[in-house]
Design an enzyme around this catalytic site. Structure first.
Site, PDB file in Angstrom:
ATOM      1  N   LYS A  78       0.854  -1.194   0.000  1.00  0.00           N
ATOM      2  CA  LYS A  78       0.000   0.000   0.000  1.00  0.00           C
ATOM      3  C   LYS A  78       0.887   1.240   0.000  1.00  0.00           C
ATOM      4  O   LYS A  78       1.871   1.298   0.758  1.00  0.00           O
ATOM      5  CB  LYS A  78      -0.890  -0.024   1.251  1.00  0.00           C
ATOM      6  CG  LYS A  78      -1.902   1.104   1.329  1.00  0.00           C
ATOM      7  CD  LYS A  78      -2.755   0.957   2.592  1.00  0.00           C
ATOM      8  CE  LYS A  78      -3.912   1.951   2.635  1.00  0.00           C
ATOM      9  NZ  LYS A  78      -4.751   1.794   3.837  1.00  0.00           N
ATOM     10  N   SER A 153      -9.718   1.795   2.750  1.00  0.00           N
ATOM     11  CA  SER A 153      -8.837   2.550   1.881  1.00  0.00           C
ATOM     12  C   SER A 153      -7.810   1.694   1.142  1.00  0.00           C
ATOM     13  O   SER A 153      -7.265   2.141   0.131  1.00  0.00           O
ATOM     14  CB  SER A 153      -8.105   3.603   2.711  1.00  0.00           C
ATOM     15  OG  SER A 153      -7.267   2.994   3.659  1.00  0.00           O
ATOM     16  N   SER A 177      -9.931  -0.552   6.968  1.00  0.00           N
ATOM     17  CA  SER A 177      -9.327  -0.493   5.634  1.00  0.00           C
ATOM     18  C   SER A 177      -8.595  -1.735   5.148  1.00  0.00           C
ATOM     19  O   SER A 177      -8.212  -1.795   3.988  1.00  0.00           O
ATOM     20  CB  SER A 177      -8.370   0.688   5.552  1.00  0.00           C
ATOM     21  OG  SER A 177      -9.126   1.850   5.372  1.00  0.00           O
TER      22      SER A 177
HETATM   23  N1  GLN Z   1     -13.264   4.114   5.979  1.00  0.00           N
HETATM   24  C1  GLN Z   1     -12.608   4.548   7.153  1.00  0.00           C
HETATM   25  C2  GLN Z   1     -12.191   6.005   7.016  1.00  0.00           C
HETATM   26  O1  GLN Z   1     -12.459   6.582   6.006  1.00  0.00           O
HETATM   27  C3  GLN Z   1     -11.465   3.665   7.497  1.00  0.00           C
HETATM   28  C4  GLN Z   1     -10.211   3.989   6.807  1.00  0.00           C
HETATM   29  C5  GLN Z   1      -9.043   3.198   7.281  1.00  0.00           C
HETATM   30  O2  GLN Z   1      -9.173   2.200   7.969  1.00  0.00           O
HETATM   31  N2  GLN Z   1      -7.871   3.688   6.914  1.00  0.00           N
HETATM   32  O3  GLN Z   1     -11.619   6.573   7.900  1.00  0.00           O
END
Ligand code: GLN
Length: 490
Positions: A78, A153, A177
């Protein structure tokens, strides 16, 4: 051996015994990735030094030197984790020219175990999002159907893994995420206990919640790569000194007598019929395998989403203050610096460098931390978070793992939620409480929707008991009947 289906162990054994070289494995995955990436937009960049790195692994083997358990395994990372001499963007314009001088500990440990990094994977900007649509580098697509999001994400990681344009990938999980995109793309993803994996060199989003973990094709690969990246790191004082178990050696499909908790709060309506059916089938299968299923309750999960968005945005507003265009990263194209105020310098650079969602969170977080509102918002959320953790500790006195859906629906269409942030945030309803309590959680594929989109189930365990989640997932994987199904790109 069919490289595309081989496990990490099979490949690294073959590399170590010179049945195949690390260079051949790397070539295979890189050329496949270069061919399929234009359809998926999973990679932001490829590692131009991957071949050299693979050669170095082969050379070590030729010279009889020890190589690790991931010898020759091709990894996509990532693009939130720093990679030495390889651009790391965090999915943002503001880091579009940032080339880190060092590797994140997770990356260093993978390399040390013999893995070869082949490229950097797409993500929501600064890991803020659930669909990959906030990436400055364009949204990534779901390999099962390119009209759908891969989740976020870590959407690039999930898409690359399910299309097998990497042998393994790494994601991060602040509020879901790793688990949510794994669920949307039909792969296995595990978020370790907070403190298991070093955050050194990972671009910070919300420091008290962020953890990195593997997003891979099987529970066995998850266990093996997890034990490689876990462990105390003097460079991250929040990492635990606890010994890292040999997750892969302790894997067992025997769940006889295992106590599986079902959260009362997650049984209410509003769940897509195919998601609910998949979850119910997982419950039934675990019972058939001899597990004991009980109902438990963590009432404060009701407030997980607001708690999470208050805390995550607050920490983000502070963490992202460093991107100001002064020492590194994007800077506006100023014609004349001499007549410019410092404030204009910052605001123009940050105004151009950050996307809409990131700005929204910086503003929200700054507001929650401001002196007049700190107690009412940030502090209150932290207090409730503590109570939530205690409720979970009580529940884990009664059961070994919790089973739940990962999200309320399978993957949604690109554009379906992007204009409504609240709708998007509600996607995190079943995942954020795990991060708030610091618990390990994972997603394992278990079914499909009528439209042919993958659906997983979530397993959550007590602190530092990743093994229980892995074992329950291993049992479920063996009866899921979905392992052989692959997206159309094959
Ligand atoms: N969807 C969540 C957010 O927008 C989680 C994102 C994540 O775990 N990095 O914060």
């Amino acid at each position: 051996m069919e490289l595309i289906q081989a496990s990490f162990k099979q490949v690294s054994d073959a590399v170590k015994t010179k049945k195949i070289s690390a260079v051949e494995v790397t070539k295979f995955f890189m050329s496949r990735a270069e061919k399929l990436n234009p359809q998926l937009n999973a990679y932001i960049a490829f590692n131009t030094k991957a071949m050299e790195e693979a050669e170095a692994v082969d050379k070590k083997i030729q010279q009889g030197e020890a190589v690790g358990p991931l010898a020759g395994v091709s990894f996509g990372i990532k693009d939130l984790l720093c990679t030495r001499d390889l651009r790391t963007t965090a999915g943002s314009k503001i880091l579009s020219n940032f080339v880190p001088p060092y590797d994140a500990t997770v990356v260093a440990r993978l390399k040390n175990a013999g893995a070869v990094v082949i490229g950097k994977l797409n993500l929501d900007e600064f890991a803020m999002g659930s669909s990959n649509e906030t990436s400055f580098y364009g949204n990534c697509k779901n390999p099962w159907n390119p009209e759908y999001v891969p989740g976020g994400s870590s959407g690039g990681s999930a898409a690359a893994q399910s299309a097998r344009i990497a042998m393994g990938t790494i994601g991060t999980d602040t509020g879901g995420s790793i688990r949510q995109p794994s669920n949307f793309c039909g792969i296995v993803g595990i978020k370790p206990t907070y403190g298991r994996v070093s955050r050194y060199g990972i671009v910070a989003y919300a420091s008290s919640l962020d953890q990195a973990g593997p997003m891979v094709s099987s529970v066995e690969d998850a266990a093996l790569s997890l034990e490689v990246i876990c462990g105390h790191d003097p460079k991250d004082s929040t990492t635990s000194q606890q010994k890292v178990p040999e997750f892969s050696k302790n894997l067992s499909q025997n769940v006889k007598g295992m106590k599986i908790g079902l959260l009362k709060e997650y049984q209410s309506g509003g769940i897509h019929a195919d998601t609910a059916a998949t979850y119910q089938r997982a419950v039934d299968e675990l019972k058939k395998l001899g597990a004991e299923v009980i109902e438990v309750s963590v009432p404060l999960t009701e407030f997980a989403v607001p708690m999470y968005y208050l805390i995550a945005a607050s920490e983000a507003s502070s963490n992202l203050a460093r991107y100001d265009g002064v020492k590194y990263g994007y800077r506006s194209d100023f014609k004349d610096l001499s007549s410019l105020s410092l404030e204009d310098f910052y605001s123009q650079t940050r105004g151009e460098g950050f996307g809409k969602e990131v700005k929204r969170r910086i503003m929200l977080g700054t507001y929650c931390l401001s002196s007049g509102y700190y107690d009412a918002y940030y502090n209150k959320a932290c207090q409730v978070r503590r109570l939530l953790r205690e409720q979970y500790l009580d529940v884990f006195k009664k059961c070994d793992v919790l089973l739940s859906p990962v999200t309320t629906t399978p993957a949604f269409k690109i554009g379906e939620k992007s204009s409504d942030p609240l709708k998007m945030y509600l996607n995190d309803i079943f995942t954020t409480s795990t991060n708030l309590a610091g618990l390990p959680g994972m997603s394992v594929p278990f079914g499909f929707s009528k439209e042919g989109l993958p659906i997983g189930v979530q397993l959550t365990a007590a602190h530092f008991n990743e093994q229980a989640a892995l074992n329950a997932a291993y049992a479920l994987e063996s009866v899921s009947g979905v392992k052989e199904r692959r997206p159309n790109v094959f």
